[in-house]
Design a protein around this motif. Structure first.
Motif, PDB file in Angstrom:
ATOM      1  N   PHE A   1      46.779  90.806  49.561  1.00  0.00           N
ATOM      2  CA  PHE A   1      48.007  90.388  48.890  1.00  0.00           C
ATOM      3  C   PHE A   1      49.206  90.616  49.797  1.00  0.00           C
ATOM      4  O   PHE A   1      50.093  89.766  49.892  1.00  0.00           O
ATOM      5  N   CYS A   2      49.228  91.749  50.479  1.00  0.00           N
ATOM      6  CA  CYS A   2      50.348  92.054  51.374  1.00  0.00           C
ATOM      7  C   CYS A   2      50.416  91.098  52.560  1.00  0.00           C
ATOM      8  O   CYS A   2      51.478  90.930  53.137  1.00  0.00           O
ATOM      9  N   ARG A   3      49.293  90.497  52.920  1.00  0.00           N
ATOM     10  CA  ARG A   3      49.263  89.584  54.062  1.00  0.00           C
ATOM     11  C   ARG A   3      49.368  88.122  53.632  1.00  0.00           C
ATOM     12  O   ARG A   3      49.476  87.243  54.478  1.00  0.00           O
ATOM     13  N   SER A   4      49.352  87.881  52.337  1.00  0.00           N
ATOM     14  CA  SER A   4      49.302  86.512  51.839  1.00  0.00           C
ATOM     15  C   SER A   4      50.630  85.787  52.044  1.00  0.00           C
ATOM     16  O   SER A   4      51.703  86.374  51.927  1.00  0.00           O
ATOM     17  N   ARG A   5      50.535  84.515  52.334  1.00  0.00           N
ATOM     18  CA  ARG A   5      51.708  83.643  52.406  1.00  0.00           C
ATOM     19  C   ARG A   5      51.716  82.646  51.256  1.00  0.00           C
ATOM     20  O   ARG A   5      52.481  81.668  51.278  1.00  0.00           O
ATOM     21  N   LEU A   6      50.882  82.912  50.268  1.00  0.00           N
ATOM     22  CA  LEU A   6      50.741  81.965  49.161  1.00  0.00           C
ATOM     23  C   LEU A   6      51.138  82.575  47.830  1.00  0.00           C
ATOM     24  O   LEU A   6      50.722  82.076  46.782  1.00  0.00           O
ATOM     25  N   ILE A   7      51.920  83.638  47.860  1.00  0.00           N
ATOM     26  CA  ILE A   7      52.324  84.298  46.616  1.00  0.00           C
ATOM     27  C   ILE A   7      53.336  83.424  45.891  1.00  0.00           C
ATOM     28  O   ILE A   7      54.312  82.961  46.489  1.00  0.00           O
ATOM     29  N   GLY A   8      53.106  83.255  44.596  1.00  0.00           N
ATOM     30  CA  GLY A   8      53.939  82.315  43.856  1.00  0.00           C
ATOM     31  C   GLY A   8      55.143  82.900  43.160  1.00  0.00           C
ATOM     32  O   GLY A   8      56.112  82.184  42.892  1.00  0.00           O
ATOM     33  N   TYR A   9      55.123  84.185  42.888  1.00  0.00           N
ATOM     34  CA  TYR A   9      56.185  84.769  42.075  1.00  0.00           C
ATOM     35  C   TYR A   9      56.903  85.875  42.833  1.00  0.00           C
ATOM     36  O   TYR A   9      56.286  86.855  43.259  1.00  0.00           O
ATOM     37  N   TRP A  10      58.211  85.708  42.940  1.00  0.00           N
ATOM     38  CA  TRP A  10      59.048  86.633  43.687  1.00  0.00           C
ATOM     39  C   TRP A  10      60.270  87.017  42.877  1.00  0.00           C
ATOM     40  O   TRP A  10      60.814  86.195  42.119  1.00  0.00           O
ATOM     41  N   GLY A  11      60.699  88.259  43.072  1.00  0.00           N
ATOM     42  CA  GLY A  11      61.973  88.657  42.531  1.00  0.00           C
ATOM     43  C   GLY A  11      63.068  88.435  43.567  1.00  0.00           C
ATOM     44  O   GLY A  11      62.791  88.191  44.745  1.00  0.00           O
ATOM     45  N   LYS A  12      64.298  88.524  43.118  1.00  0.00           N
ATOM     46  CA  LYS A  12      65.400  88.487  44.065  1.00  0.00           C
ATOM     47  C   LYS A  12      65.410  89.777  44.861  1.00  0.00           C
ATOM     48  O   LYS A  12      64.997  90.820  44.374  1.00  0.00           O
ATOM     49  N   GLY A  13      65.865  89.720  46.083  1.00  0.00           N
ATOM     50  CA  GLY A  13      65.845  90.886  46.932  1.00  0.00           C
ATOM     51  C   GLY A  13      66.866  91.928  46.547  1.00  0.00           C
ATOM     52  O   GLY A  13      67.889  91.639  45.924  1.00  0.00           O
ATOM     53  N   THR A  14      66.565  93.149  46.937  1.00  0.00           N
ATOM     54  CA  THR A  14      67.509  94.248  46.778  1.00  0.00           C
ATOM     55  C   THR A  14      67.688  94.891  48.143  1.00  0.00           C
ATOM     56  O   THR A  14      66.715  95.161  48.854  1.00  0.00           O
TER      57      THR A  14
END
Length: 126
Positions: free
Chosen positions: A107-120
Motif C-alpha cells: 500500500f505504501c508503494r502503490s501509485r493506484l490509491i483512490g482516496y486521499w485526504g488534503k495535506g497537512t
C-alpha cells in the motif's frame, strides 16, 4: 460518501513531537488499508507508514523507530505519532485509504490509491 480529513500538522522544533489524525468516513475498518505519505520539498511523495488488517505494519527506513501508525476503530481515525522529529521530516503529509485489504508495504508503494485526504503541513525547525 468516502471522506478523509487530516489534521495535526504544525511547526515544531527538532526533537519535538506531533500527532497527525485522519478521520475517515465511508470505510469499513475490518477491510481497511491506510497510510501516511509525505511530500517533502525537492522529493517525490513517499509512503512512510502504512497499516492493514492482518498484515505487518510498514515503515519507511527514514521514520522507523520514531513514527507510529495506529487506528482507532471506535473513532474511525488513523493516527501518526511522530517523535524525535528532524528537519528532514518537513513536508506535507497526506493520509490515504482503500476499502480493500492490501499488504501494508504494498500500500505504501502503490501509485493506484483512490482516496486521499488534503495535506497537512509539518515544519521542523533546526
Amino acid at each position: 460518501d468516502v471522506q478523509l480529513q487530516a489534521s495535526g500538522g504544525g511547526l515544531v522544533q527538532t526533537g519535538g513531537s506531533l500527532r497527525l489524525s485522519c478521520a475517515l468516513s465511508g470505510f469499513a475498518f475490518e477491510d481497511l488499508s491506510a497510510g501516511w505519505f509525505r511530500h517533502s520539498p525537492g522529493k517525490e511523495r513517499e509512503g512512510i507508514a502504512c497499516i492493514s488488517s492482518r498484515t505487518p505494519t510498514y515503515y519507511a527506513d527514514s521514520v522507523k523507530g520514531r513514527f507510529t501508525i495506529s487506528t482507532d476503530n471506535t473513532k474511525s481515525t488513523v493516527y501518526l505519532q511522530m517523535n524525535n522529529l528532524e528537519p528532514e521530516d518537513t513536508g506535507t503529509y497526506y493520509c490515504a485509504a482503500e476499502g480493500v485489504l492490501i499488504r501494508a508495504a504494498a500500500f505504501c508503494r502503490s501509485r493506484l490509491i483512490g482516496y486521499w485526504g488534503k495535506g497537512t503541513l509539518v515544519t521542523v525547525s533546526s
